[in-house]
Enzyme design. Structure first.
Site, mmCIF file in Angstrom:
data_model
loop_
_atom_site.group_PDB
_atom_site.id
_atom_site.type_symbol
_atom_site.label_atom_id
_atom_site.label_comp_id
_atom_site.label_asym_id
_atom_site.label_seq_id
_atom_site.Cartn_x
_atom_site.Cartn_y
_atom_site.Cartn_z
ATOM 1 N N GLY A 18 0.818 -1.288 0.104
ATOM 2 C CA GLY A 18 -0.018 -0.031 -0.021
ATOM 3 C C GLY A 18 0.986 1.080 0.131
ATOM 4 N N ASP A 135 0.504 1.940 8.903
ATOM 5 C CA ASP A 135 -0.123 1.299 9.962
ATOM 6 C C ASP A 135 1.174 1.218 11.356
ATOM 7 O OD1 ASP A 135 -2.052 0.603 8.431
ATOM 8 O OD2 ASP A 135 -1.647 -1.585 8.560
ATOM 9 N N ARG A 179 -4.673 -3.087 10.389
ATOM 10 C CA ARG A 179 -5.172 -4.551 10.192
ATOM 11 C C ARG A 179 -4.831 -5.240 11.525
ATOM 12 N NH1 ARG A 179 -2.037 -5.722 4.853
ATOM 13 N NH2 ARG A 179 -3.610 -5.736 3.372
ATOM 14 N N GLU A 230 -9.842 -0.978 11.769
ATOM 15 C CA GLU A 230 -10.508 -2.084 11.155
ATOM 16 C C GLU A 230 -10.489 -3.486 11.447
ATOM 17 O OE1 GLU A 230 -8.870 -1.682 7.059
ATOM 18 O OE2 GLU A 230 -6.935 -1.854 7.913
ATOM 19 N N ARG A 274 -24.395 6.651 13.790
ATOM 20 C CA ARG A 274 -23.990 6.640 12.304
ATOM 21 C C ARG A 274 -22.578 6.164 12.303
ATOM 22 N NH1 ARG A 274 -28.485 7.557 11.654
ATOM 23 N NH2 ARG A 274 -29.430 9.276 10.312
#
Ligand code: F6P
Length: 351
Positions: A18, A135, A179, A230, A274
């Site tokens: 990435g 990250d 991750r 995430e 939300r």
């Protein structure tokens, strides 16, 4: 580090995995230092794919890298190609290195790209690595470049979300990249004033999450912002996987946890919820001044490592110094958020 004499050799530079803000600063650092040491610098395109098949490449010179340290992304492009997963991949790599007369490869990437670099080193190919990832989970370096820019982007987003969340008295769940490590959530959440942080290293308890929302409500604070990595996992249950298929390095695409959490919190508390997924915005845009400087210094040092035959190592940040560190150490275990750092942050919701 002592630099002696100059050799007319060619080095190949590639960016894999990435993208991260600061990649162009590293490429510029390598090129400027490489040329001053008498090397030719060849940019290999699209990560390791640049050494497969006919492989795209481009000679780098001072004009091509002028001021690119201010730009996000990578002028060399990137991919998640794993030559060890391609038929005859390593033979193709070796053939191209010979054809292009490349003396050494400088691989700029995270654990996957550096993992390939390490295997190639063991296969007798000269490599030097530069660790990269938003990250910040690569061992053997204090910070990876790209992290600071991503923190600034995510923190600004979280900070901004307070106005809409508070106007509507809502709960907003913000999904942050990461991750296996919660560094980005930890730093961006703290800086942006999130009321609770959920990270992969510490499984979360949905009852504690809802408890906080209700405590704040009773105290007259009608809005709550929760930043979630995430890769965060509940105490009971599983990680949310967006897709089942894996990439060439065996990673499944994560995502969806914020939406699920928002639904669950609304169901349990009756509060309007939300969710917001910050996604690739966190990797986008111009690098921060910190990442421009860090990337530049790493690039210069990596080139000097080539010149001093320090192969099979990475350029790394240790304190304020750029040092040569073991590539193997960078790959052993991911650098995750220590419990003490999470406890320090949780004082703000646990008291
Ligand atoms: O580079 C690291 C990372 O940004 C992770 O935080 C994230 O899970 C992943 O890359 C996303 O990858 P892709 O760009 O392939 O969707």
């Amino acid at each position: 580090m002592s630099i002696t004499g100059s050799k007319q050799k060619q080095i190949g530079v590639l960016t894999g995995g990435g993208d991260a803000p600061g990649l162009n600063a590293v490429i510029r650092g390598i090129t400027v230092r490489g040329l001053s040491l008498g090397y030719d610098v060849l940019g290999l395109k699209h990560g390791w794919a640049g050494l497969l098949g006919e492989g795209e490449h481009d000679s780098l010179d001072l004009d091509k890298v002028e001021n690119i340290h201010t730009l996000g992304g990578t002028i060399l492009h990137t991919s998640r190609t794993n030559p060890y997963k391609v038929d005859n991949g390593i033979e193709q790599v070796k053939k191209n290195l010979k054809k292009l007369k490349i003396h050494c490869i400088i691989a700029i990437g995270g654990e996957d790209t550096l993992g390939v670099a390490w295997k190639l080193h063991k296969d007798g190919i000269k490599v030097v690595g530069v660790p990269k990832t938003i990250d910040n989970d690569v061992n053997a370096t204090d910070y990876t470049f790209g992290f600071d820019s991503a923190v600034n982007t995510a923190a600004e987003a979280i900070d901004s979300l307070h106005t809409t969340a508070s106007s509507h008295s809502r709960v907003l769940v913000v999904e942050v990249m990461g991750r296996h490590a919660g560094w980005l959530t930890l730093h961006a959440g703290m800086a942006g004033g999130a009321h609770m942080l959920l990270i992969p290293e510490v499984p979360y308890d949905i009852e504690e999450v809802c408890g906080l929302v209700m405590r704040r409500e009773k105290a007259g604070k009608a809005h709550t912002i929760i930043a979630v990595s995430e890769g965060a996992v509940p105490i009971k249950g599983k990680m949310i996987l967006q897709h089942q298929e894996k990439d060439a390095f065996g990673h499944v695409r994560l995502g969806g946890i914020a939406e699920d959490l928002a639904t669950e919190i609304q169901h349990r508390t009756g509060k309007e919820c939300r969710h917001v997924v910050l996604g690739h915005l966190q990797r986008s845009g111009h690098p921060s001044a910190f990442d421009r400087v860090l990337g530049t210094r790493l690039g210069v040092h990596a080139m000097e490592m080539v010149h001093n035959s320090e192969f099979g190592k990475i350029a790394a940040l240790r304190g304020n110094d750029i040092i040569s560190a073991s590539m193997q150490d960078a790959l052993g275990n991911l650098k995750v958020v220590p419990k003490s750092r999470y406890d320090e942050a949780s004082i703000f919701w646990r008291g």
